[in-house]
Design a protein around this motif. Structure first.
Motif, PDB file in Angstrom:
ATOM      1  N   PHE A   1       0.808  -1.215   0.000  1.00 54.66           N
ATOM      2  CA  PHE A   1       0.000   0.000   0.000  1.00 54.66           C
ATOM      3  C   PHE A   1       0.844   1.270   0.000  1.00 54.66           C
ATOM      4  O   PHE A   1       0.442   2.277  -0.558  1.00 54.66           O
TER       5      PHE A   1
ATOM      6  N   ALA B   1      -3.630 -14.343  -5.050  1.00 53.81           N
ATOM      7  CA  ALA B   1      -4.699 -14.715  -4.115  1.00 53.81           C
ATOM      8  C   ALA B   1      -5.655 -13.557  -3.908  1.00 53.81           C
ATOM      9  O   ALA B   1      -6.377 -13.519  -2.931  1.00 53.81           O
TER      10      ALA B   1
ATOM     11  N   TYR C   1      -6.470   2.935  -4.273  1.00 56.63           N
ATOM     12  CA  TYR C   1      -5.331   3.618  -3.632  1.00 56.63           C
ATOM     13  C   TYR C   1      -4.657   4.571  -4.609  1.00 56.63           C
ATOM     14  O   TYR C   1      -4.320   5.699  -4.274  1.00 56.63           O
TER      15      TYR C   1
ATOM     16  N   ARG D   1      -4.000 -18.501  -7.895  1.00 58.52           N
ATOM     17  CA  ARG D   1      -3.486 -19.778  -7.407  1.00 58.52           C
ATOM     18  C   ARG D   1      -4.657 -20.670  -6.999  1.00 58.52           C
ATOM     19  O   ARG D   1      -5.497 -20.272  -6.198  1.00 58.52           O
TER      20      ARG D   1
ATOM     21  N   PRO E   1      -1.152  -1.900   7.059  1.00 63.89           N
ATOM     22  CA  PRO E   1      -1.514  -2.178   5.663  1.00 63.89           C
ATOM     23  C   PRO E   1      -3.018  -2.425   5.604  1.00 63.89           C
ATOM     24  O   PRO E   1      -3.507  -3.398   6.161  1.00 63.89           O
ATOM     25  N   ARG E   2      -3.790  -1.543   5.008  1.00 57.95           N
ATOM     26  CA  ARG E   2      -5.243  -1.688   4.956  1.00 57.95           C
ATOM     27  C   ARG E   2      -5.707  -1.816   3.520  1.00 57.95           C
ATOM     28  O   ARG E   2      -5.274  -1.044   2.657  1.00 57.95           O
TER      29      ARG E   2
ATOM     30  N   MET F   1       6.538  -2.182   7.070  1.00 56.83           N
ATOM     31  CA  MET F   1       5.831  -2.368   5.801  1.00 56.83           C
ATOM     32  C   MET F   1       6.728  -2.151   4.597  1.00 56.83           C
ATOM     33  O   MET F   1       6.323  -2.401   3.479  1.00 56.83           O
TER      34      MET F   1
ATOM     35  N   ARG G   1       1.234  -9.831   3.549  1.00 58.85           N
ATOM     36  CA  ARG G   1       1.233  -9.204   2.217  1.00 58.85           C
ATOM     37  C   ARG G   1       2.645  -8.886   1.743  1.00 58.85           C
ATOM     38  O   ARG G   1       2.879  -8.642   0.578  1.00 58.85           O
ATOM     39  N   ASN G   2       3.586  -8.828   2.662  1.00 55.13           N
ATOM     40  CA  ASN G   2       4.970  -8.507   2.302  1.00 55.13           C
ATOM     41  C   ASN G   2       5.888  -9.716   2.301  1.00 55.13           C
ATOM     42  O   ASN G   2       7.097  -9.561   2.179  1.00 55.13           O
TER      43      ASN G   2
ATOM     44  N   GLN H   1       6.650 -11.706   0.170  1.00 55.58           N
ATOM     45  CA  GLN H   1       7.518 -11.771  -1.004  1.00 55.58           C
ATOM     46  C   GLN H   1       7.951 -10.375  -1.459  1.00 55.58           C
ATOM     47  O   GLN H   1       8.179 -10.153  -2.644  1.00 55.58           O
ATOM     48  N   ASN H   2       8.059  -9.467  -0.519  1.00 56.22           N
ATOM     49  CA  ASN H   2       8.654  -8.159  -0.821  1.00 56.22           C
ATOM     50  C   ASN H   2      10.159  -8.361  -0.661  1.00 56.22           C
ATOM     51  O   ASN H   2      10.740  -8.167   0.403  1.00 56.22           O
TER      52      ASN H   2
ATOM     53  N   ARG I   1       3.459 -16.011   7.028  1.00 57.60           N
ATOM     54  CA  ARG I   1       3.187 -16.680   5.756  1.00 57.60           C
ATOM     55  C   ARG I   1       2.134 -15.901   4.977  1.00 57.60           C
ATOM     56  O   ARG I   1       1.114 -15.493   5.530  1.00 57.60           O
TER      57      ARG I   1
ATOM     58  N   ILE J   1      -1.012 -15.304   2.365  1.00 51.10           N
ATOM     59  CA  ILE J   1      -2.252 -16.080   2.300  1.00 51.10           C
ATOM     60  C   ILE J   1      -2.287 -17.040   1.116  1.00 51.10           C
ATOM     61  O   ILE J   1      -3.110 -17.940   1.079  1.00 51.10           O
ATOM     62  N   ALA J   2      -1.404 -16.833   0.146  1.00 56.92           N
ATOM     63  CA  ALA J   2      -1.363 -17.775  -0.965  1.00 56.92           C
ATOM     64  C   ALA J   2       0.013 -18.399  -1.098  1.00 56.92           C
ATOM     65  O   ALA J   2       0.372 -18.902  -2.149  1.00 56.92           O
ATOM     66  N   ALA J   3       0.781 -18.377  -0.039  1.00 57.08           N
ATOM     67  CA  ALA J   3       2.160 -18.875  -0.116  1.00 57.08           C
ATOM     68  C   ALA J   3       2.224 -20.341   0.289  1.00 57.08           C
ATOM     69  O   ALA J   3       1.659 -20.740   1.306  1.00 57.08           O
TER      70      ALA J   3
ATOM     71  N   PHE K   1      -4.150 -25.026  -2.417  1.00 55.61           N
ATOM     72  CA  PHE K   1      -2.943 -24.979  -3.254  1.00 55.61           C
ATOM     73  C   PHE K   1      -1.741 -25.631  -2.582  1.00 55.61           C
ATOM     74  O   PHE K   1      -0.742 -25.889  -3.245  1.00 55.61           O
TER      75      PHE K   1
END
Lengths: 337, 337, 337, 337
Positions: A191, A211, A223, A240, B132-133, B166, B186-187, B189-190, B208, B210-212, C242
């Motif tokens: 964000f 996801a 945003y 996914r 993070p919103r 963040m 959300r980060n 994979q940042n 983790r 949410i889709a990892a 997944f």
């Protein structure tokens, strides 16, 4: 906000919910049925979380009745948005094709790519200078040198440049070299980055996270829009699921769904969407048949020796063939390509 | 690398694959069966993408035989890692509890929270200063002021501080005020952020995505470890599935799977994992029963008026009760809490 | 039914929806807000599909406000249901353990299994005589002979029998030999089978399908209950996601969610839930910690030579150890095992 | 079978695996690398579960190298299969369209539907006489009476009939009235039903389950083929994912994937794939663009009053329009419609 009370909820429970809603600034309408009482709350707090009501005693369920995004909704601009860069229009009658290698590797590779891309009739060259890679041991990109190579080849071949920005720190650099800044799937909910991009006046290509729901994609677009930058292009690139024959499951239906919900242009990326080059061409056709405004595709002069994503990268011949097939589909749906 | 050729693959196709593998630095062993030829490639390129071989003519499938992560693997430190901060150990015999509100809101709220957290026997206070919103219109956090409030209340109550970073830009600030820097889902994979955190010598709590997949979580840990920062704590907090009764589906099995694959401590977050306070306590018990090294939980002096995530936040009484229940489970699995 | 009209919906559109609702037998309450009109419909058609309203012009969204299941809901029997068979109670204070091999293979194997199961303190032996196998070339079960073997071994060892019914044609046979008829995950929506089982007066163990929501599981239970058979036991056994480290992702949170939504007992199957024997014991502990009424587990005298599912099957020692660990957890949550 | 031993696996562990493979009838080739030993097993047990090896001590991973299906694989019939019924060909140059209401309701409704279907150029009428419904309180179909109505209307209008068989008990009835027997998504792994259908010599339309992988779909087809019935038509109709804007997520990429893996014809069902009529036409176009051999679509003379699935059912005008659009796409991909 609509709140449905449980069967057998007490009057005290119902009144507690009403008090809570009023406290939050809602005007409440009450409907009493045989089994359920329903409360309709009309108010200003569009981002209020309905689950906060669902955990109150006696509440069966709560639903928000206003979309949490406004500027991204179709209602805001019923006629649709066209992003114009020079004489390229994204979201207009003519489809746009963005193509190029996954990573910028060498000057020769990019020059060859630019020629392929331009001669097949595409308008934009893609190529990553900063690469988000799952493994720290994988090739991470050439950085600014890569951007310089990309810009030069694009200019020589009359192409625009799209390239990924991974971080707010990279924004100035990307702004200098690219015409469109791409936000990758992994950053769709970064964000801080989105907010900074909202302050630019440059087109942003926002890819859907693997996801992310369609609503979350539109909230991320919001945003950027809420900062005043209205040049946002959305990109479906696969989500996914449990299926492993393809790298991701391309949600082609997201294209007509987005067309209904938002005014923003929508393109599709069948390279990341499938992960295997044999499936890129049929999925490019499908995306255009479903109403996509354009395509983002990986092509490389020698895909078997690409530094990254070679498996999903088309060869020059495959790309040229794809462009021809896509043109036939575009004509069948009343568009040019 | 193991490559299985298709039934009926030609000798020329098999040789092309062998040439490709050798070119990549692999030593190749060939096994010819009745229906299939299998090539075993042993070599240095652990991050080579097997799909790049699968798209070659005559190839049926290709598998990588080496984990793409090394420093994160259990093999690297069979005895396990304990992260020590003052006299708190994460990954040791005693469970660790991290608790506090979703967001830092006011001094009073944090002081009250710190007292609840400390008196119930937890060791670490959590609280977000940067939030993070999903919606740009939601409360975004107090920033540095929030961190200052959190640090002061923690110190007065003998607690450690964990708070979310963040963005790489925020690292210096977080380092100043927090004992543990949290990387949100959300980060995960940042990668730029992860790389910078690898240069710190401070504990990192890595949630983790949410889709990892579990492998991707370990690859993200590898980014931090490969910079020399070995103080990484992993956190299971639910993945996204088709089920909507809970905000996410908590993958409790990830706890024993991670215990097998990695030496890093693993904690669980049943607040984000379920999204509803009624399910937090049973899922906290389940996580500890499955072998978690600790918990990360949301608690607020007045959850119904929390600025964010109220629905999944425990009241002080619920939290105290949870701690007691968790202690009973910990004893049943031979640990202290 | 709650229908939210779009911003800018015309009066004619709103009236068309009202007419439609009235035609369906609903009484309609109308609330007009600044931006949205909300229609609350109270009526008898509980299974009316809200999407049929969502496709009408001017409609933003529609929600059903009554659960589509009634007999299965907690509201119907707030005190909970206990299924009693002889002196075994399922859903009572004491946990129930059902264990045995995936398939009935030989008399010796079943006799040995029954001894292991009984001596470790379990109450029910499981074993498939009819096997649903993904491949037509896999072992398909011994049929009636298998049931006879299972019944004899159970009786000699003081155990009850649970076995899978794959088809309505098999009901008479299963009724003769088994105490509990199991409906497998693949048959959770075999509605003809469910309806026939509703006509029995025998306990049914209904497993959740790998892609079934909790609501769908309860609707399938409703099929059986609506025939007058109230002895239904639900079973969480993992859903498809997944993540591939485990065969399925066990949705442990489904246990407290079901406890809230329904009066039916809930057990858990960590063998199918994980697919790997190393994870069965921690997940058995987690399920009991989360509130499960019992476990369904695969155990075999020689799991490495089991005809099916050997990878997820416990050895006799592992099973005995699991029972002890589960007893400790049960005590910690105030139950007996 | 390829088995990769862990780094540091002992010689004894490796030998135990080799013994196990030999015992199962495999011939074993051993490759010893710097870090890993790889065992290649060639043998007759194509359905052996690799996980049974993965749980052995010292094993890192095991992979099956032979597809578990044979008769369904493209390799078995490289030229592809065409299912011929009268002068209709499914899987040939010309696309086939199957359309009609979700349920057979009345004679008038079916006669009207048949006229719409025939006059728009479709070849097959669909309509359910036995309806699998999630709720026991929903309309369950007219049974044999419905089949009789469907057959009569089809014959009068020169159409073929496809209708769903829910159970092996219903096979004789369906065989009498229908030209193609449909296996619904919920029954894709009803193996007893599949086996019985393998004994017929009638075309079977096999729909993919909402949680079925492409491999599982082909294994289910294998059940039918292995009984000697080669007239199997596959149907992609959407899988279950986290996205809720559409009823299911249509996996359009399954179409080119299946074309590569199998010789069987593949059609697509955009009605169930999306669940909302507005998205049916674009997804029908996408499916044909991706290479589908035909479509299965719901159309009703008065969709707003359909007994079931009205929300996803096209009106007569929408259907006629869809057929025209599909013809344009078919031409663009070199096919007739």
């Amino acid at each position: 906000m609509v709140v449905v009370m449980q069967e057998g909820a007490t009057e005290a429970q119902t009144e507690a919910v009403i008090r809570r809603l009023v406290e939050m600034g809602f005007t409440v309408h009450r409907s009493t049925g045989v089994r359920h009482t329903v409360l309709g709350g009309v108010g200003p707090m569009d981002d209020f979380d309905p689950v906060a009501l669902e955990v109150m005693d006696g509440v069966k369920e709560a639903h928000r009745i206003v979309s949490p995004y406004k500027l991204a909704s179709r209602h805001f601009r019923p006629g649709g948005t066209t992003v114009r860069i020079g004489n390229v229009e994204i979201g207009g009658h003519k489809l746009v094709a963005m193509a190029g290698p996954c990573s910028v590797e060498t000057e020769e590779q990019i020059e060859a790519s630019a020629e392929i891309v331009a001669s097949a009739g595409a308008q934009v060259i893609r190529g990553g200078a900063f690469k988000p890679r799952s493994s720290p041991y994988s090739f991470q990109g050439l950085g600014e040198k890569g951007l310089r190579i990309l810009r030069a080849a694009a200019s020589r071949n009359g192409l625009l440049v799209v390239s990924e920005v991974m971080d707010q720190v990279q924004i100035p650099l990307l702004t200098e070299y690219a015409d469109i800044l791409q936000v990758g799937a992994r950053n769709m909910q970064n964000f801080n980055l989105l907010r900074e991009l909202g302050n630019l006046r440059k087109p942003i290509l926002l890819k859907r996270g693997i996801a992310a729901t369609i609503e979350e994609l539109l909230l991320s677009a919001e945003y950027i829009l809420s900062g005043g930058n209205y040049q946002v292009i959305l990109c479906e690139r696969g989500i996914r699921t449990f299926e492993t024959s393809t790298r991701n499951t391309m949600d082609i239906a997201a294209i007509p769904v987005l067309r209904r919900l938002t005014h923003l242009p929508v393109i599709a990326d069948p390279s990341h969407g499938t992960g295997k080059r044999d499936y890129v061409v049929p999925m490019a056709r499908a995306a255009v048949a479903a109403g996509a405004d354009g395509l983002l595709v990986e092509v490389h002069p020698d895909p078997d020796h690409a530094f990254s994503d070679g498996a999903q990268t088309l060869s020059p011949d495959q790309f040229t063939d794809m462009m021809e097939q896509v043109r036939a589909i575009a004509a069948a749906v009343g568009r040019a390509a």
